[in-house]
Design a protein around this motif. Sequence first.
Motif, PDB file in Angstrom:
ATOM      1  N   LYS A 113     -16.618   0.343 -39.768  1.00 17.95           N
ATOM      2  CA  LYS A 113     -15.524   0.299 -40.740  1.00 17.95           C
ATOM      3  C   LYS A 113     -16.071   0.791 -42.072  1.00 17.95           C
ATOM      4  O   LYS A 113     -17.002   0.223 -42.630  1.00 17.95           O
ATOM      5  N   SER A 114     -15.491   1.886 -42.545  1.00 19.68           N
ATOM      6  CA  SER A 114     -15.951   2.486 -43.788  1.00 19.68           C
ATOM      7  C   SER A 114     -14.774   3.138 -44.499  1.00 19.68           C
ATOM      8  O   SER A 114     -13.959   3.794 -43.859  1.00 19.68           O
ATOM      9  N   ALA A 115     -14.704   2.957 -45.798  1.00 21.22           N
ATOM     10  CA  ALA A 115     -13.627   3.516 -46.616  1.00 21.22           C
ATOM     11  C   ALA A 115     -12.250   3.138 -46.062  1.00 21.22           C
ATOM     12  O   ALA A 115     -11.339   3.958 -46.023  1.00 21.22           O
ATOM     13  N   GLY A 116     -12.137   1.884 -45.586  1.00 19.34           N
ATOM     14  CA  GLY A 116     -10.854   1.369 -45.115  1.00 19.34           C
ATOM     15  C   GLY A 116     -10.433   1.795 -43.724  1.00 19.34           C
ATOM     16  O   GLY A 116      -9.344   1.463 -43.276  1.00 19.34           O
ATOM     17  N   LYS A 117     -11.282   2.538 -43.008  1.00 23.24           N
ATOM     18  CA  LYS A 117     -10.927   2.991 -41.662  1.00 23.24           C
ATOM     19  C   LYS A 117     -12.060   2.687 -40.685  1.00 23.24           C
ATOM     20  O   LYS A 117     -13.223   2.629 -41.076  1.00 23.24           O
ATOM     21  N   VAL A 118     -11.703   2.526 -39.427  1.00 21.99           N
ATOM     22  CA  VAL A 118     -12.697   2.376 -38.374  1.00 21.99           C
ATOM     23  C   VAL A 118     -13.065   3.780 -37.901  1.00 21.99           C
ATOM     24  O   VAL A 118     -12.196   4.548 -37.489  1.00 21.99           O
ATOM     25  N   ARG A 119     -14.343   4.102 -37.992  1.00 15.93           N
ATOM     26  CA  ARG A 119     -14.796   5.466 -37.700  1.00 15.93           C
ATOM     27  C   ARG A 119     -15.836   5.472 -36.589  1.00 15.93           C
ATOM     28  O   ARG A 119     -16.673   4.580 -36.505  1.00 15.93           O
ATOM     29  N   PRO A 120     -15.814   6.496 -35.725  1.00 14.58           N
ATOM     30  CA  PRO A 120     -16.849   6.605 -34.689  1.00 14.58           C
ATOM     31  C   PRO A 120     -18.210   6.795 -35.354  1.00 14.58           C
ATOM     32  O   PRO A 120     -18.328   7.528 -36.342  1.00 14.58           O
ATOM     33  N   TRP A 121     -19.236   6.112 -34.814  1.00 12.08           N
ATOM     34  CA  TRP A 121     -20.543   6.157 -35.453  1.00 12.08           C
ATOM     35  C   TRP A 121     -21.659   6.534 -34.487  1.00 12.08           C
ATOM     36  O   TRP A 121     -22.333   7.534 -34.660  1.00 12.08           O
ATOM     37  N   ILE A 122     -21.860   5.751 -33.419  1.00 12.26           N
ATOM     38  CA  ILE A 122     -22.997   5.961 -32.515  1.00 12.26           C
ATOM     39  C   ILE A 122     -22.497   5.996 -31.076  1.00 12.26           C
ATOM     40  O   ILE A 122     -21.660   5.174 -30.684  1.00 12.26           O
ATOM     41  N   PHE A 123     -23.072   6.925 -30.285  1.00 16.05           N
ATOM     42  CA  PHE A 123     -22.743   7.036 -28.856  1.00 16.05           C
ATOM     43  C   PHE A 123     -24.051   7.126 -28.080  1.00 16.05           C
ATOM     44  O   PHE A 123     -24.819   8.067 -28.271  1.00 16.05           O
ATOM     45  N   SER A 124     -24.283   6.150 -27.220  1.00 19.70           N
ATOM     46  CA  SER A 124     -25.550   6.113 -26.482  1.00 19.70           C
ATOM     47  C   SER A 124     -25.469   6.921 -25.198  1.00 19.70           C
ATOM     48  O   SER A 124     -24.385   7.191 -24.693  1.00 19.70           O
ATOM     49  N   ASN A 125     -26.625   7.282 -24.690  1.00 18.46           N
ATOM     50  CA  ASN A 125     -26.719   7.776 -23.322  1.00 18.46           C
ATOM     51  C   ASN A 125     -26.668   6.564 -22.403  1.00 18.46           C
ATOM     52  O   ASN A 125     -26.918   5.437 -22.845  1.00 18.46           O
ATOM     53  N   PRO A 126     -26.380   6.741 -21.124  1.00 18.71           N
ATOM     54  CA  PRO A 126     -26.219   5.589 -20.235  1.00 18.71           C
ATOM     55  C   PRO A 126     -27.527   5.026 -19.695  1.00 18.71           C
ATOM     56  O   PRO A 126     -28.574   5.677 -19.716  1.00 18.71           O
TER      57      PRO A 126
END
Length: 185
Positions: A113-126
């Motif tokens: 959550k940044s600048a009032g919005k939920v934003r995609p941040w990190i995506f892991s490998n499986p």
Amino acid sequence: IRTHVLTDNPFSGNSQQDIKTVYQSLLHGRCYFALEYFRKAQGFQFWITQGQKEFSMGDCVKLTDHTQLCVSCPEKAHLRFIRNGSVWLQKTTRLLSSPVEETGVYRVEVYLKSAGKVRPWIFSNPIFVTWVHLPLAREDWIGASSDILFVRLAPPSLYLHSFQPLWILIHLSQRLHRSFRAWKG
């Protein structure tokens, strides 16, 4: 977008050896992707524990009664554990741990959550959780299909290196294609 590559050893300063180290880590799935416009992702960790053993992204793990999925983020965020492509568990926290009771392909998505919005941040490998033990040696690699390769490395303390993804995609696609063709025979 930044690709974070986890290596078994720090860079040596020898460019040929360091390039080989990066390729090996990428080949084994030891990386995650982050949109770092609002926050740096360094410090993110995703692993499975089984007693004293730890397994990292790209590993293939045999399911036991003591299999525990863990994630740690640099700061509080919305964590989504994905199992076989569907949301399995989600919570807003910095640390999350949960027992694993079913086989599957597990990965993590992190939203900030940044600048009032939920934003995609990190995506892991499986991390792959299976019913059977899969051999670890290169000559025993198992291809689940024509485009998936299960491999495991021993997980000592991993060093983190960040690269711009375009460089990796250009070099890696050619290298992996040749490696996979050679492996398939």
